[in-house]
Design a protein around this motif. Sequence first.
Motif, PDB file in Angstrom:
ATOM      1  N   UNK A  80       0.854  -1.192   0.000  1.00 52.05           N
ATOM      2  CA  UNK A  80       0.000   0.000   0.000  1.00 52.05           C
ATOM      3  C   UNK A  80       0.889   1.240   0.000  1.00 52.05           C
ATOM      4  N   UNK A  81       0.601   2.178  -0.843  1.00 46.45           N
ATOM      5  CA  UNK A  81       1.448   3.365  -0.992  1.00 46.45           C
ATOM      6  C   UNK A  81       2.361   3.267  -2.197  1.00 46.45           C
ATOM      7  N   UNK A  82       2.504   2.067  -2.774  1.00 42.48           N
ATOM      8  CA  UNK A  82       3.231   1.919  -4.030  1.00 42.48           C
ATOM      9  C   UNK A  82       4.659   1.421  -3.958  1.00 42.48           C
ATOM     10  N   UNK A  83       5.185   1.084  -2.788  1.00 44.62           N
ATOM     11  CA  UNK A  83       6.561   0.597  -2.697  1.00 44.62           C
ATOM     12  C   UNK A  83       6.667  -0.790  -3.322  1.00 44.62           C
ATOM     13  N   UNK A  84       7.612  -0.955  -4.239  1.00 45.33           N
ATOM     14  CA  UNK A  84       7.843  -2.241  -4.894  1.00 45.33           C
ATOM     15  C   UNK A  84       8.699  -3.129  -4.006  1.00 45.33           C
ATOM     16  N   UNK A  85       8.294  -4.408  -3.889  1.00 48.46           N
ATOM     17  CA  UNK A  85       9.012  -5.355  -3.043  1.00 48.46           C
ATOM     18  C   UNK A  85       9.189  -6.685  -3.754  1.00 48.46           C
ATOM     19  N   UNK A  86      10.311  -7.330  -3.490  1.00 48.21           N
ATOM     20  CA  UNK A  86      10.549  -8.713  -3.904  1.00 48.21           C
ATOM     21  C   UNK A  86      10.451  -9.520  -2.617  1.00 48.21           C
ATOM     22  N   UNK A  87       9.399 -10.315  -2.504  1.00 54.31           N
ATOM     23  CA  UNK A  87       9.075 -10.969  -1.243  1.00 54.31           C
ATOM     24  C   UNK A  87       9.650 -12.375  -1.153  1.00 54.31           C
ATOM     25  N   UNK A  88       9.631 -12.886   0.068  1.00 58.46           N
ATOM     26  CA  UNK A  88      10.050 -14.255   0.324  1.00 58.46           C
ATOM     27  C   UNK A  88      11.502 -14.329   0.712  1.00 58.46           C
ATOM     28  N   UNK A  89      12.002 -15.524   0.707  1.00 58.64           N
ATOM     29  CA  UNK A  89      13.394 -15.771   1.044  1.00 58.64           C
ATOM     30  C   UNK A  89      14.126 -16.190  -0.211  1.00 58.64           C
ATOM     31  N   UNK A  90      15.385 -15.839  -0.297  1.00 58.41           N
ATOM     32  CA  UNK A  90      16.192 -16.172  -1.464  1.00 58.41           C
ATOM     33  C   UNK A  90      16.414 -17.682  -1.581  1.00 58.41           C
ATOM     34  N   UNK A  91      16.056 -18.418  -0.580  1.00 56.12           N
ATOM     35  CA  UNK A  91      16.172 -19.875  -0.657  1.00 56.12           C
ATOM     36  C   UNK A  91      17.398 -20.375   0.074  1.00 56.12           C
ATOM     37  N   UNK A  92      17.692 -21.664  -0.095  1.00 55.52           N
ATOM     38  CA  UNK A  92      18.821 -22.264   0.621  1.00 55.52           C
ATOM     39  C   UNK A  92      20.124 -21.540   0.330  1.00 55.52           C
ATOM     40  N   UNK A  93      20.983 -21.536   1.318  1.00 52.70           N
ATOM     41  CA  UNK A  93      22.292 -20.912   1.167  1.00 52.70           C
ATOM     42  C   UNK A  93      23.121 -21.723   0.198  1.00 52.70           C
ATOM     43  N   UNK A  94      24.115 -21.112  -0.385  1.00 50.47           N
ATOM     44  CA  UNK A  94      25.015 -21.818  -1.281  1.00 50.47           C
ATOM     45  C   UNK A  94      25.119 -21.131  -2.626  1.00 50.47           C
ATOM     46  N   UNK A  95      25.737 -21.803  -3.592  1.00 56.46           N
ATOM     47  CA  UNK A  95      25.970 -21.196  -4.906  1.00 56.46           C
ATOM     48  C   UNK A  95      24.688 -20.739  -5.604  1.00 56.46           C
ATOM     49  N   UNK A  96      23.594 -21.487  -5.456  1.00 56.51           N
ATOM     50  CA  UNK A  96      22.322 -21.110  -6.083  1.00 56.51           C
ATOM     51  C   UNK A  96      21.826 -19.773  -5.549  1.00 56.51           C
ATOM     52  N   UNK A  97      21.925 -19.561  -4.244  1.00 60.36           N
ATOM     53  CA  UNK A  97      21.489 -18.304  -3.635  1.00 60.36           C
ATOM     54  C   UNK A  97      22.364 -17.148  -4.110  1.00 60.36           C
ATOM     55  N   UNK A  98      23.657 -17.357  -4.184  1.00 53.54           N
ATOM     56  CA  UNK A  98      24.572 -16.307  -4.642  1.00 53.54           C
ATOM     57  C   UNK A  98      24.281 -15.970  -6.098  1.00 53.54           C
ATOM     58  N   UNK A  99      24.024 -16.989  -6.941  1.00 53.72           N
ATOM     59  CA  UNK A  99      23.664 -16.742  -8.344  1.00 53.72           C
ATOM     60  C   UNK A  99      22.367 -15.946  -8.444  1.00 53.72           C
ATOM     61  N   UNK A 100      21.390 -16.275  -7.599  1.00 55.59           N
ATOM     62  CA  UNK A 100      20.117 -15.551  -7.622  1.00 55.59           C
ATOM     63  C   UNK A 100      20.305 -14.086  -7.252  1.00 55.59           C
ATOM     64  N   UNK A 101      21.133 -13.813  -6.260  1.00 57.06           N
ATOM     65  CA  UNK A 101      21.388 -12.433  -5.843  1.00 57.06           C
ATOM     66  C   UNK A 101      22.124 -11.678  -6.945  1.00 57.06           C
ATOM     67  N   UNK A 102      23.104 -12.320  -7.566  1.00 58.65           N
ATOM     68  CA  UNK A 102      23.836 -11.700  -8.672  1.00 58.65           C
ATOM     69  C   UNK A 102      22.885 -11.389  -9.824  1.00 58.65           C
TER      70      UNK A 102
END
Length: 189
Positions: A80-102
Motif C-alpha cells: 500500500x502506498x506503491x513501494x515495490x518489493x521482492x518478497x520471500x526468502x532467497x532460498x537455501x544458502x550456497x551457490x544457487x542463492x549467490x547466483x540468484x542475488x547476482x
Amino acid sequence: MTVVSLCSLKGAPGITTLACLVGATWPAPRRAMVVECDSSGGDLVVRFQLSAKAGWTSFAASTRRAQSGVEIGPHLQQLPGGLDVLTGSVGPDGPEAVRSITALLASAESAPGGHWDVLIDLGRLIAGDGRAVACLNQSDAIVVGVRSDAASVMHVRENAPRLFARYADRVGLAVIRSGCYSNAEIEEF
C-alpha cells in the motif's frame, strides 16, 4: 544503481519495517525496491496479504530457465502506498542463492525504464551465511539496526568490529528506539 543492505546483529529490531520506511521515502525520481533476503524472511507476504506466487520463488525459477538476463518487474509486488518489493526468502544458502542475488542485481541495473536502487533486508546476520556475504559485498552502504537497550548495544559492540574490518567506510548504525539509552550514550560506548 545504489545497493543498501539493512541488517541487525542481535534479535529482530525491525529491519524489515526500517527497509520499507527507507524505501517509501526514497528520493524521487529514483526507483527503489525492497528485497527480502532474510533467511527467516517472508514477513511482507503475510503482513500485507500479498501473493506467495510472485517474488524470490518466481524470480529464481525464471533465472534457472533463462539463457540470459531476467526482467525483475514481473516478480515485484506493491505495498500500500506503491513501494515495490521482492518478497520471500532467497532460498537455501550456497551457490544457487549467490547466483540468484547476482542475477537480481544485474536485472535491477538493466531494467527497462532505468535502473532500480535496491534496499536489501538481511534481517539478523548469521555467521557463515553466504547469501548475506554476497549482498554485503555488493552493497554501497550497510545499515546495522540496533535497539537502544543494554543487551543489544553490548552485542553490537562485541560483533561489529568484524563488519567494520571488512566493510569499513560503508557501515553505519541506525538506533531503533526501544530502550533507555540515548544516541550520544550509545555512540560514546
